[in-house]
Design a protein around this motif. Structure first.
Motif, PDB file in Angstrom:
ATOM      1  N   ALA A  80     -52.292 104.063   0.876  1.00 21.36           N
ATOM      2  CA  ALA A  80     -51.249 103.412   1.625  1.00 21.36           C
ATOM      3  C   ALA A  80     -51.119 101.850   1.060  1.00 21.36           C
ATOM      4  O   ALA A  80     -50.101 101.191   0.902  1.00 21.36           O
ATOM      5  CB  ALA A  80     -51.357 103.505   3.103  1.00 21.36           C
ATOM      6  N   TYR A  81     -52.461 101.031   1.051  1.00 20.86           N
ATOM      7  CA  TYR A  81     -52.093  99.615   0.636  1.00 20.86           C
ATOM      8  C   TYR A  81     -51.646  99.439  -0.850  1.00 20.86           C
ATOM      9  O   TYR A  81     -51.062  98.639  -1.061  1.00 20.86           O
ATOM     10  CB  TYR A  81     -53.667  99.082   0.733  1.00 20.86           C
ATOM     11  CG  TYR A  81     -53.678  97.654   0.419  1.00 20.86           C
ATOM     12  CD1 TYR A  81     -52.846  96.736   1.171  1.00 20.86           C
ATOM     13  CD2 TYR A  81     -54.409  97.151  -0.462  1.00 20.86           C
ATOM     14  CE1 TYR A  81     -53.120  95.510   0.824  1.00 20.86           C
ATOM     15  CE2 TYR A  81     -54.475  95.765  -1.087  1.00 20.86           C
ATOM     16  CZ  TYR A  81     -53.785  94.740  -0.303  1.00 20.86           C
ATOM     17  OH  TYR A  81     -53.871  93.650  -0.711  1.00 20.86           O
ATOM     18  N   GLY A  82     -52.129 100.281  -1.685  1.00 15.28           N
ATOM     19  CA  GLY A  82     -51.355 100.310  -3.117  1.00 15.28           C
ATOM     20  C   GLY A  82     -50.005 100.480  -2.980  1.00 15.28           C
ATOM     21  O   GLY A  82     -49.182  99.853  -3.747  1.00 15.28           O
ATOM     22  N   LEU A  83     -49.464 101.670  -2.241  1.00  9.69           N
ATOM     23  CA  LEU A  83     -48.095 101.792  -2.001  1.00  9.69           C
ATOM     24  C   LEU A  83     -47.225 100.457  -1.652  1.00  9.69           C
ATOM     25  O   LEU A  83     -46.112 100.068  -2.027  1.00  9.69           O
ATOM     26  CB  LEU A  83     -47.692 102.940  -1.389  1.00  9.69           C
ATOM     27  CG  LEU A  83     -48.074 104.288  -2.101  1.00  9.69           C
ATOM     28  CD1 LEU A  83     -47.752 105.479  -0.952  1.00  9.69           C
ATOM     29  CD2 LEU A  83     -46.977 104.591  -3.200  1.00  9.69           C
ATOM     30  N   ALA A  84     -47.729 100.063  -0.500  1.00 10.63           N
ATOM     31  CA  ALA A  84     -47.160  98.617   0.097  1.00 10.63           C
ATOM     32  C   ALA A  84     -47.217  97.525  -0.988  1.00 10.63           C
ATOM     33  O   ALA A  84     -46.133  96.958  -0.842  1.00 10.63           O
ATOM     34  CB  ALA A  84     -48.075  98.516   1.492  1.00 10.63           C
ATOM     35  N   LEU A  85     -48.394  97.285  -1.551  1.00 13.25           N
ATOM     36  CA  LEU A  85     -48.287  96.038  -2.561  1.00 13.25           C
ATOM     37  C   LEU A  85     -47.613  96.282  -3.563  1.00 13.25           C
ATOM     38  O   LEU A  85     -46.719  95.313  -4.273  1.00 13.25           O
ATOM     39  CB  LEU A  85     -50.050  96.011  -2.674  1.00 13.25           C
ATOM     40  CG  LEU A  85     -50.370  94.659  -3.386  1.00 13.25           C
ATOM     41  CD1 LEU A  85     -50.196  93.587  -2.405  1.00 13.25           C
ATOM     42  CD2 LEU A  85     -51.666  94.865  -4.001  1.00 13.25           C
ATOM     43  N   ALA A  86     -47.425  97.662  -4.199  1.00 17.56           N
ATOM     44  CA  ALA A  86     -46.752  97.734  -5.554  1.00 17.56           C
ATOM     45  C   ALA A  86     -45.216  97.913  -5.087  1.00 17.56           C
ATOM     46  O   ALA A  86     -44.415  97.112  -5.775  1.00 17.56           O
ATOM     47  CB  ALA A  86     -46.845  99.292  -5.842  1.00 17.56           C
ATOM     48  N   SER A  87     -44.562  98.090  -3.666  1.00 17.23           N
ATOM     49  CA  SER A  87     -43.307  98.017  -3.180  1.00 17.23           C
ATOM     50  C   SER A  87     -42.996  96.639  -3.134  1.00 17.23           C
ATOM     51  O   SER A  87     -41.887  96.063  -3.567  1.00 17.23           O
ATOM     52  CB  SER A  87     -43.248  98.880  -2.107  1.00 17.23           C
ATOM     53  OG  SER A  87     -43.400 100.243  -2.106  1.00 17.23           O
ATOM     54  N   CYS A  88     -43.810  95.988  -2.746  1.00 16.30           N
ATOM     55  CA  CYS A  88     -43.760  94.556  -2.400  1.00 16.30           C
ATOM     56  C   CYS A  88     -43.506  93.507  -3.574  1.00 16.30           C
ATOM     57  O   CYS A  88     -42.671  92.987  -3.931  1.00 16.30           O
ATOM     58  CB  CYS A  88     -44.775  93.876  -1.546  1.00 16.30           C
ATOM     59  SG  CYS A  88     -44.227  92.010  -0.726  1.00 16.30           S
ATOM     60  N   ARG A  89     -44.325  93.996  -4.526  1.00 14.86           N
ATOM     61  CA  ARG A  89     -44.373  93.173  -5.922  1.00 14.86           C
ATOM     62  C   ARG A  89     -43.189  93.611  -6.844  1.00 14.86           C
ATOM     63  O   ARG A  89     -42.498  92.922  -7.528  1.00 14.86           O
ATOM     64  CB  ARG A  89     -45.585  93.600  -6.962  1.00 14.86           C
ATOM     65  CG  ARG A  89     -46.696  92.682  -6.075  1.00 14.86           C
ATOM     66  CD  ARG A  89     -46.878  91.520  -5.993  1.00 14.86           C
ATOM     67  NE  ARG A  89     -47.998  90.876  -5.402  1.00 14.86           N
ATOM     68  CZ  ARG A  89     -49.074  90.445  -5.877  1.00 14.86           C
ATOM     69  NH1 ARG A  89     -49.195  90.737  -7.203  1.00 14.86           N
ATOM     70  NH2 ARG A  89     -50.088  89.884  -5.053  1.00 14.86           N
ATOM     71  N   LEU A  90     -42.642  95.042  -6.505  1.00 14.85           N
ATOM     72  CA  LEU A  90     -41.413  95.557  -7.016  1.00 14.85           C
ATOM     73  C   LEU A  90     -40.201  94.581  -6.727  1.00 14.85           C
ATOM     74  O   LEU A  90     -39.307  94.258  -7.326  1.00 14.85           O
ATOM     75  CB  LEU A  90     -41.334  97.098  -6.844  1.00 14.85           C
ATOM     76  CG  LEU A  90     -40.223  97.816  -7.685  1.00 14.85           C
ATOM     77  CD1 LEU A  90     -40.673  97.513  -8.990  1.00 14.85           C
ATOM     78  CD2 LEU A  90     -40.256  99.081  -7.385  1.00 14.85           C
ATOM     79  N   GLY A  91     -40.152  94.616  -5.298  1.00 18.20           N
ATOM     80  CA  GLY A  91     -39.214  93.656  -4.650  1.00 18.20           C
ATOM     81  C   GLY A  91     -39.043  92.231  -5.177  1.00 18.20           C
ATOM     82  O   GLY A  91     -37.798  91.887  -5.612  1.00 18.20           O
ATOM     83  N   ALA A 139     -31.610  96.162  -5.114  1.00 18.81           N
ATOM     84  CA  ALA A 139     -32.882  96.848  -5.352  1.00 18.81           C
ATOM     85  C   ALA A 139     -34.086  96.134  -4.870  1.00 18.81           C
ATOM     86  O   ALA A 139     -35.110  96.927  -4.451  1.00 18.81           O
ATOM     87  CB  ALA A 139     -33.127  97.067  -6.949  1.00 18.81           C
ATOM     88  N   ALA A 140     -34.130  94.990  -4.760  1.00 14.30           N
ATOM     89  CA  ALA A 140     -35.091  94.061  -3.996  1.00 14.30           C
ATOM     90  C   ALA A 140     -35.199  94.406  -2.793  1.00 14.30           C
ATOM     91  O   ALA A 140     -36.390  94.759  -2.027  1.00 14.30           O
ATOM     92  CB  ALA A 140     -34.895  92.892  -4.419  1.00 14.30           C
ATOM     93  N   MET A 141     -34.233  94.506  -1.925  1.00 13.82           N
ATOM     94  CA  MET A 141     -34.225  94.653  -0.566  1.00 13.82           C
ATOM     95  C   MET A 141     -34.503  96.133  -0.308  1.00 13.82           C
ATOM     96  O   MET A 141     -35.495  96.425   0.594  1.00 13.82           O
ATOM     97  CB  MET A 141     -32.683  94.639   0.038  1.00 13.82           C
ATOM     98  CG  MET A 141     -32.458  94.686   1.487  1.00 13.82           C
ATOM     99  SD  MET A 141     -33.402  93.281   2.075  1.00 13.82           S
ATOM    100  CE  MET A 141     -32.988  93.721   4.039  1.00 13.82           C
ATOM    101  N   GLU A 142     -34.102  97.089  -1.021  1.00 17.43           N
ATOM    102  CA  GLU A 142     -34.781  98.608  -1.104  1.00 17.43           C
ATOM    103  C   GLU A 142     -36.231  98.766  -1.147  1.00 17.43           C
ATOM    104  O   GLU A 142     -36.991  99.101  -0.290  1.00 17.43           O
ATOM    105  CB  GLU A 142     -34.114  99.306  -2.115  1.00 17.43           C
ATOM    106  CG  GLU A 142     -34.541 100.840  -1.829  1.00 17.43           C
ATOM    107  CD  GLU A 142     -33.552 101.769  -2.747  1.00 17.43           C
ATOM    108  OE1 GLU A 142     -34.102 102.889  -2.936  1.00 17.43           O
ATOM    109  OE2 GLU A 142     -32.572 101.100  -3.127  1.00 17.43           O
ATOM    110  N   ALA A 143     -36.798  97.885  -2.077  1.00 20.42           N
ATOM    111  CA  ALA A 143     -38.251  97.857  -2.393  1.00 20.42           C
ATOM    112  C   ALA A 143     -38.992  97.148  -1.270  1.00 20.42           C
ATOM    113  O   ALA A 143     -40.241  97.880  -0.706  1.00 20.42           O
ATOM    114  CB  ALA A 143     -38.547  96.944  -3.569  1.00 20.42           C
ATOM    115  N   PHE A 144     -38.514  95.935  -0.665  1.00 17.81           N
ATOM    116  CA  PHE A 144     -39.056  95.409   0.495  1.00 17.81           C
ATOM    117  C   PHE A 144     -39.071  96.171   1.583  1.00 17.81           C
ATOM    118  O   PHE A 144     -40.175  96.228   2.636  1.00 17.81           O
ATOM    119  CB  PHE A 144     -38.561  94.370   0.874  1.00 17.81           C
ATOM    120  CG  PHE A 144     -38.823  92.908  -0.278  1.00 17.81           C
ATOM    121  CD1 PHE A 144     -40.250  92.539  -0.511  1.00 17.81           C
ATOM    122  CD2 PHE A 144     -38.002  92.121  -0.972  1.00 17.81           C
ATOM    123  CE1 PHE A 144     -40.530  91.730  -1.241  1.00 17.81           C
ATOM    124  CE2 PHE A 144     -38.168  91.288  -1.826  1.00 17.81           C
ATOM    125  CZ  PHE A 144     -39.488  91.033  -2.085  1.00 17.81           C
TER     126      PHE A 144
END
Length: 586
Positions: free
Chosen positions: A168-179, A190-195
């Motif tokens: 979960a933490y890896g998914l949250a961190l990856a999505s945040c950095r992707l944003g 795309a940034a909003m969707e990732a955040f």
């Protein structure tokens, strides 16, 4: 004040002896997390308690923004003690703090020097959460390369890996950095969707400290985006979740005798965003309530936090139409950045002040400030332009970088080389200094030779019989004689029309004559060349004359255009030319 500090230090020393490690850390937190106070505890501590105090000092140094050197020293002290005690948990923390330090201060060279070692340590010892943090720091390095496609591709690989592990933490961190990556690429949807996806993973992160990290960065991004699109209910919902997370993290810290400093900082930012959001909704009473909460505590926090609070106040005053208050806050920010020497932020604050003055109808002051902004913008452009054109400066920077790399290689050898290495470093430094001086002196000699060649060419032109000269060259010779005898170029207002009239010709003939006689030169460049040649004599013949006076006496309206023209033609500043001349004649 001195007596109070002495009493505090005495009480802390007694606490170091009487309290157990957990109580000791809690006591240090109650005193206020003063760095000096924490340092007094160290001599009385051993083992894990000492490591925890060193960890607190390292985090405090980072959070208060004392600078890279102070932060590096604090983390290095923790790292050495962890290795001495063979405490791998603390060594893992220290390595991550060191990587964060170099990353935050954009020191790629030092970061790369330890990144491989840190990555191997985390993998070899099973510190997978630290390894994930390390991987995303590697992503940060790519952000500066402007290759956002590569950055996004790497983050997606990490996202897929975290998904396969159900981490979960890896998914949250990856999505945040992707944003963040999409923001830099200016792909706001795309940034909003990732955040939003990152926010959906937050609740599944069990460790409150890791959850707080994602909430802090992701919450800010979402609130800013929702407010930009006037979705204020969504912003307030995010802020409610953010506050709950802060309370959970603070409760965990108190239960485990850890510092609540990070939670307190997060709470301040959350309250500032609430104040902004309520202002946008028109609920000024709620906005003022949260502003007052921040104002009551912000003075006890680092300057960066106080500075951010000023930015929040400026936004709120501007939104409410309180332009006098917005002007006052912008002036404080302008003074702050002037003291720090941060030119770009200083200019930005000046622009905010100008907008407030315009809204207040104080147009005269707004125009005056606009002139200052334009001058500063021109100055920044000129500095960059000169940096690109000045070959000597470029050579210096390249040599300096090479010398730094050479010193690093020599430091590795120092374990066995000892005194011999020191002698080599000194020799390299001397050779480097001599080489740089030789290049500068060579440039000076080229200027002198260029000046002599120009004078010789003028003399030779005067000796050529008129019958052998073209119409354009005859006119150019007349122009040269006119400039030599009457020095019309010393008049800042001289122009092509007036000179053509003096020569009994028209502007086009004069322009063609200069183009033929002065190697494709324009009238403006021709006049500038005469002024610069004249300034060389003033610089060398009048050592007590100020550079501003030299500029005016040479026909320039001010020093700035004189300086730019001088550096562009000769590759060095007027003051440096004068210094080299003085050294030659001594």
């Amino acid at each position: 004040m001195i007596r109070l500090k002495t009493i505090i230090l005495f009480v802390l020393s007694a606490a170091a002896v009487l309290l157990p490690p957990a109580g000791l850390l809690a006591f240090a937190g109650e005193v206020g997390r003063q760095k000096d106070s924490l340092l007094t505890l160290l001599p009385a501590l051993e083992g894990e308690a000492k490591l925890k105090i060193l960890l607190e000092i390292a985090k405090y140094t980072r959070d208060t923004g004392e600078g890279m050197q102070a932060e590096e020293e604090a983390v290095d002290r923790l790292l050495r003690e962890a290795r001495l005690q063979k405490n791998k948990d603390m060594e893992a923390e220290a390595l991550l703090l060191m990587l964060l330090c170099y990353n935050n201060y954009n020191d790629k060279e030092r970061y790369l020097a330890i990144s491989d070692e840190a990555g191997r340590f985390y993998l070899d010892n099973g510190y997978m959460e630290h390894y994930w943090e390390y991987l995303f720091l590697e992503v940060n390095l790519l952000h500066t390369s402007n290759d956002q496609e590569k950055v996004i591709g790497l983050i997606r690989e990490l996202y897929d890996r975290a998904k396969s592990m159900n981490y979960a933490y890896g998914l949250a961190l990856a999505s945040c950095r992707l944003g963040t990556a999409y923001q830099i690429a200016k792909e706001s949807d795309a940034a909003m969707e990732a955040f939003q996806e990152a926010w959906s993973h937050v609740k599944q992160v069990k460790d409150p400290r890791k959850r707080a990290k994602v909430v802090y960065y992701c919450g800010q991004a979402l609130v800013l985006e929702y407010n930009r699109n006037h979705c204020y209910e969504q912003s307030l919902a995010i802020l409610d979740e953010w506050s709950k997370n802060i309370e959970a993290c603070r409760a965990w810290a108190l239960e485990n005798h850890e510092s609540t400093f990070t939670s307190d900082i997060s709470q301040i930012h959350c309250d500032m965003f609430r104040a902004e959001t309520y202002t946008f909704t028109g609920d000024f009473a709620e906005s003022d309530k949260y502003l007052a909460r921040v104002a009551a505590v912000v003075d006890s926090y680092p300057p960066l936090v106080k500075n951010y609070f000023l930015h929040t106040q400026r936004i709120i005053h501007k939104e409410r139409g309180e332009y006098e208050e917005a002007l006052a806050v912008s002036a404080r920010l302008k003074d702050y950045y002037a003291e720090k020497g941060e030119v770009l932020m200083y200019n930005s604050s000046a622009i905010d002040m100008r907008e407030s003055l315009k809204n207040l109808g104080r147009y005269k002051e707004a125009v005056a400030l606009g002139d200052e902004i334009m001058a500063l913008t021109d100055s920044l452009y000129s500095v960059e332009h000169l940096r690109q054109l000045n070959e000597l400066s470029m050579i210096y920077e390249v040599d300096k970088l090479e010398a730094q790399k050479q010193r690093q290689r020599l430091i590795i050898i120092s374990v066995s080389a000892g005194c011999l290495l020191l002698a080599v470093i000194i020799a390299i430094y001397i050779l480097y200094s001599l080489n740089l001086r030789r290049k500068t002196v060579s440039l000076y000699n080229q200027i002198r030779e260029m000046t002599r060649a120009e004078k010789k060419a003028e003399h030779m032109l005067g000796l050529v019989p008129g019958a052998e000269l073209s119409r354009g060259m005859k006119l150019f010779r007349e122009l040269t004689q006119l400039m030599y005898h009457e020095k019309l170029f010393l008049d800042p207002e001289v122009d092509r029309r007036s000179v053509a009239a003096r020569l009994g010709t028209n502007e086009n003939y004069l322009a063609n004559a200069i183009h033929e006689g002065a190697a494709n030169t324009t009238f403006a460049n021709y006049i500038s060349g005469l002024r610069l040649a004249y300034s060389l004599d003033l610089l060398t013949g009048n050592p007590d004359m100020t550079l501003e006076t030299v500029a005016q006496e040479s026909g320039y309206a001010s020093y700035s255009p004189f300086f730019r023209a001088f550096v562009k033609k000769y590759g060095m500043s007027p003051s440096e030319y004068r210094r080299l001349y003085s050294a030659k004649t001594v």
